[in-house]
Design a protein around this motif. Structure first.
Motif, mmCIF file in Angstrom:
data_model
loop_
_atom_site.group_PDB
_atom_site.id
_atom_site.type_symbol
_atom_site.label_atom_id
_atom_site.label_comp_id
_atom_site.label_asym_id
_atom_site.label_seq_id
_atom_site.Cartn_x
_atom_site.Cartn_y
_atom_site.Cartn_z
ATOM 1 N N UNK A 40 0.837 -1.191 0.000
ATOM 2 C CA UNK A 40 0.000 0.000 0.000
ATOM 3 C C UNK A 40 0.872 1.241 0.000
ATOM 4 N N UNK A 41 0.785 2.029 -1.071
ATOM 5 C CA UNK A 41 1.582 3.246 -1.166
ATOM 6 C C UNK A 41 0.720 4.488 -1.198
ATOM 7 N N UNK A 42 1.378 5.608 -1.020
ATOM 8 C CA UNK A 42 0.724 6.913 -1.128
ATOM 9 C C UNK A 42 1.446 7.701 -2.209
ATOM 10 N N UNK A 43 0.691 8.308 -3.119
ATOM 11 C CA UNK A 43 1.359 9.203 -4.066
ATOM 12 C C UNK A 43 0.984 10.646 -3.771
ATOM 13 N N UNK A 44 1.879 11.537 -4.120
ATOM 14 C CA UNK A 44 1.722 12.950 -3.793
ATOM 15 C C UNK A 44 2.003 13.790 -5.045
ATOM 16 N N UNK A 45 1.990 15.084 -4.859
ATOM 17 C CA UNK A 45 2.321 16.024 -5.935
ATOM 18 C C UNK A 45 3.716 15.749 -6.508
ATOM 19 N N UNK A 46 4.575 15.117 -5.700
ATOM 20 C CA UNK A 46 5.960 14.896 -6.131
ATOM 21 C C UNK A 46 6.132 13.630 -6.970
ATOM 22 N N UNK A 47 5.129 12.767 -7.013
ATOM 23 C CA UNK A 47 5.228 11.612 -7.923
ATOM 24 C C UNK A 47 3.887 11.352 -8.593
ATOM 25 N N UNK A 48 3.480 12.328 -9.397
ATOM 26 C CA UNK A 48 2.231 12.147 -10.145
ATOM 27 C C UNK A 48 2.393 11.078 -11.225
ATOM 28 N N UNK A 49 3.619 10.634 -11.465
ATOM 29 C CA UNK A 49 3.840 9.488 -12.364
ATOM 30 C C UNK A 49 3.786 8.193 -11.555
ATOM 31 N N UNK A 50 2.793 8.094 -10.677
ATOM 32 C CA UNK A 50 2.753 7.021 -9.677
ATOM 33 C C UNK A 50 2.656 5.620 -10.272
ATOM 34 N N UNK A 51 2.258 5.521 -11.533
ATOM 35 C CA UNK A 51 2.190 4.181 -12.137
ATOM 36 C C UNK A 51 3.582 3.547 -12.167
ATOM 37 N N UNK A 52 4.605 4.382 -12.306
ATOM 38 C CA UNK A 52 5.970 3.837 -12.261
ATOM 39 C C UNK A 52 6.248 3.178 -10.909
ATOM 40 N N UNK A 53 5.639 3.708 -9.862
ATOM 41 C CA UNK A 53 5.830 3.118 -8.532
ATOM 42 C C UNK A 53 5.053 1.815 -8.386
ATOM 43 N N UNK A 54 3.854 1.785 -8.959
ATOM 44 C CA UNK A 54 3.074 0.543 -8.931
ATOM 45 C C UNK A 54 3.818 -0.548 -9.703
ATOM 46 N N UNK A 55 4.308 -0.188 -10.881
ATOM 47 C CA UNK A 55 5.011 -1.183 -11.701
ATOM 48 C C UNK A 55 6.317 -1.612 -11.043
ATOM 49 N N UNK A 56 6.947 -0.689 -10.338
ATOM 50 C CA UNK A 56 8.166 -1.047 -9.600
ATOM 51 C C UNK A 56 7.848 -2.130 -8.568
ATOM 52 N N UNK A 57 6.733 -1.954 -7.855
ATOM 53 C CA UNK A 57 6.355 -2.957 -6.851
ATOM 54 C C UNK A 57 6.003 -4.285 -7.527
ATOM 55 N N UNK A 58 5.320 -4.198 -8.670
ATOM 56 C CA UNK A 58 4.993 -5.434 -9.401
ATOM 57 C C UNK A 58 6.272 -6.136 -9.845
ATOM 58 N N UNK A 59 7.247 -5.349 -10.296
ATOM 59 C CA UNK A 59 8.500 -5.940 -10.768
ATOM 60 C C UNK A 59 9.348 -6.499 -9.621
ATOM 61 N N UNK A 60 9.069 -6.029 -8.401
ATOM 62 C CA UNK A 60 9.735 -6.615 -7.228
ATOM 63 C C UNK A 60 9.128 -7.975 -6.870
ATOM 64 N N UNK A 61 7.996 -8.299 -7.519
ATOM 65 C CA UNK A 61 7.354 -9.589 -7.258
ATOM 66 C C UNK A 61 6.088 -9.493 -6.437
ATOM 67 N N UNK A 62 5.708 -8.279 -6.042
ATOM 68 C CA UNK A 62 4.463 -8.109 -5.281
ATOM 69 C C UNK A 62 3.293 -8.063 -6.266
ATOM 70 N N UNK A 63 2.200 -8.744 -5.932
ATOM 71 C CA UNK A 63 1.099 -8.877 -6.889
ATOM 72 C C UNK A 63 -0.205 -8.237 -6.428
ATOM 73 N N UNK A 64 -0.301 -7.868 -5.169
ATOM 74 C CA UNK A 64 -1.535 -7.239 -4.679
ATOM 75 C C UNK A 64 -1.178 -5.822 -4.254
ATOM 76 N N UNK A 65 -1.586 -4.861 -5.088
ATOM 77 C CA UNK A 65 -1.031 -3.516 -4.969
ATOM 78 C C UNK A 65 -2.119 -2.466 -4.788
ATOM 79 N N UNK A 66 -1.737 -1.422 -4.084
ATOM 80 C CA UNK A 66 -2.641 -0.300 -3.877
ATOM 81 C C UNK A 66 -1.800 0.967 -3.811
ATOM 82 N N UNK A 67 -2.274 2.009 -4.426
ATOM 83 C CA UNK A 67 -1.548 3.287 -4.397
ATOM 84 C C UNK A 67 -2.592 4.387 -4.291
ATOM 85 N N UNK A 68 -2.537 5.144 -3.211
ATOM 86 C CA UNK A 68 -3.623 6.072 -2.899
ATOM 87 C C UNK A 68 -3.169 7.521 -2.963
#
Lengths: 34, 468
Positions: free
Chosen positions: B258-286
């Motif tokens: 479970x992550x939080x995105x802010x004004x500083x990472x409006x490209x938050x999909x890169x963070x979701x994909x980073x977590x997926x690429x780490x092997x995590x499969x159940x993801x949330x970014x708020x």
């Protein structure tokens, strides 16, 4: 020709006929998946 | 009410009050939108004019499409009238019983995240840990006030709950004893920043916790911008190996990164994909919940960027699903055939009525986002709900998908249930307001969620109402 494909969904009108056993929602209804 | 939208090559029609969903070609898409306010002749003329170069669009074909629409309308799957107003009124009068508690077992934290709505864990108050006796009383309070509910939920929250881990474990054991006595089924969950995860935590959680929520904001530089310890050191390198170990040991039990995105990472999909690429499969970014004055607050200029990101995420999920390497995203999980009933869709999260937060000292608040605001205190676990708390709880029972004028014509209201009372309160000062920015993001997410779900259909998913 077929221009409209309807997807199966839970009928909300039918669901009016509320057990409250679902989780508060920091997805599936348990009743109909049993 | 219907909602029509396009996503890449898909034309999607949602019938709001039946919940029906239709995938249509562009001709039917146009006809459906004209259907209620135009005559048959007007529709035929408009279609013959617009699609003059297409042999498959002729008067007979248009009439066939109109007949299909009429048939769906008669079946209650298109242009369904709203007949739920009475249910919404009845829900306001219902005598609610408690079914979930958020146990704030620690109002302290070993991280110092500047964007934290809990103000680094102390919720704008003093630091403290919940005692075992207070936790026991909270469980008793939940059971005593749970009425007919069999399924009960208890979340260990904070602050950082692992800073009071021994109490958490003892409370789970106590809860297991009590659920047998009272014929209840308690689902325990834990939300943690990961710093204190060890083998004992992993083993116990995998035995007892229905779900665990693991806080990670994505890429190292993004996570370590805010998720730092008291000395300002980033947490990524400490928590990611622990999270990997935890998730690997968890098998098929539920978890969420479970992550939080802010004004500083409006490209938050890169963070979701980073977590997926780490092997995590159940993801949330708020999206961050913070004061509009905060540098991390999302701005109006960010909004189109966020919408583009949600679309990008949907496309990436569709692609990875097709490649057999999919992952789930919290907001894109839609169970179309076994989803929530109309009562749940109207009434929402149950904050202040079915769900309450308990502070380390046993005070009760409508939910975790109201903790620390003394005006919103409902009572305590020893004396129960105070007279003022009962009035406040009644106010919470009044807010649902039908109570806010702004929701009246919103196609998504039966997906959001009228939105988050805490967001409304913190953005407009009243729980009866709406948080417009959140509403607009929510609508975008539901469109993307439907697009993802409709990209992965089998023959069994097709309703044969109109015949083959």
């Amino acid at each position: 020709m077929t221009r409209i494909v309807t997807i199966k969904t839970r009928d909300l009108k039918e669901s009016a006929k509320g057990c409250g056993e679902c989780q508060t929602s920091k997805q599936a209804c348990e009743k109909v998946t049993k | 009410m219907i909602h029509c939208f396009k996503f890449d090559d898909k034309n999607i029609v949602l019938d709001v009050y039946s919940g029906s969903i239709h995938m249509v070609d562009e001709v039917a898409y146009d006809i459906i939108q004209m259907y209620e306010n135009n005559s048959r002749d007007e529709i035929v003329d408009a279609m013959l004019s617009k699609y003059a170069d297409r042999a498959d669009v002729n008067e007979a074909e248009i009439d066939e499409c109109l007949a299909d629409i009429e048939s769906l309308k008669e079946q209650g799957k298109l242009f369904t009238p709203d007949k739920y107003e009475k249910i919404a009124i009845d829900l306001k009068k219902r005598r609610y019983t408690l079914k979930a508690l958020c146990l704030h077992v620690a109002h302290t934290c070993n991280l110092n995240c500047s964007y934290c709505f809990a103000c680094q864990g102390n919720f704008h108050g003093e630091r403290g840990l919940m005692s075992y006796e207070t936790g026991k009383r909270a469980i008793d309070f939940l059971i005593e006030n749970s009425g007919y509910h069999k399924n009960l939920d208890i979340d260990f929250f904070g602050g950082e709950p692992l800073m009071n881990w021994e109490v958490c474990k003892k409370l789970v054991i106590y809860g297991r004893e009590q659920e047998k006595i009272h014929d209840k089924n308690i689902r325990f969950t834990l939300t943690t920043n990961g710093i204190n995860i060890n083998q004992d935590v992993i083993d116990f959680c995998n035995q007892e916790m229905h779900n665990v929520v693991l806080s990670l904001d994505g890429r190292k530089e993004v996570n370590d911008r805010f998720r730092v310890d008291i000395k300002g050191n980033g947490s990524y390198d400490r928590i990611v190996p622990k999270f990997k170990q935890f998730v690997e040991a968890r098998g098929n039990k539920s978890y969420y990164m479970r992550g939080t995105f802010t004004h500083f990472n409006t490209d938050f999909v890169n963070d979701i994909l980073h977590m997926a690429d780490l092997g995590f499969k159940e993801l949330s970014m708020e999206p961050v919940v913070t004061s509009p004055d905060s540098p991390s607050a999302l701005t109006e200029e960010d909004f189109p960027v966020l919408c583009e990101q949600y679309e990008r995420l949907a496309r990436e999920m569709i692609k990875r699903n097709e490649e057999g390497n999919g992952f789930t995203f919290y907001h894109y999980m839609l169970d179309l055939t076994c989803g929530p009933c109309i009562y749940k869709r109207i009434s929402g999260c149950g904050a202040g009525t079915e769900y309450m937060a308990v502070t380390p000292w046993g005070d009760l608040f409508p939910c975790h986002q109201f903790v620390g605001d003394e005006k919103c205190k409902l009572g305590n676990i020893w004396d129960g709900i105070s007279p003022e708390g009962k009035e406040l709880s009644y106010e919470f029972a009044q807010v649902n998908a039908y109570s806010r004028p702004a929701c009246k014509d919103c196609w998504a209201k039966l997906y959001c249930s009228g939105g988050c009372a805490a967001n409304s309160y913190h953005s407009g000062g009243k729980i009866t307001d709406i948080y417009d920015y959140g509403c607009r993001l929510f609508r975008k997410r539901i469109e993307c969620a439907l697009a993802v779900r409709l990209s992965n259909l089998s023959e069994d998913d097709i309703d044969k109402s109109l015949g083959d």
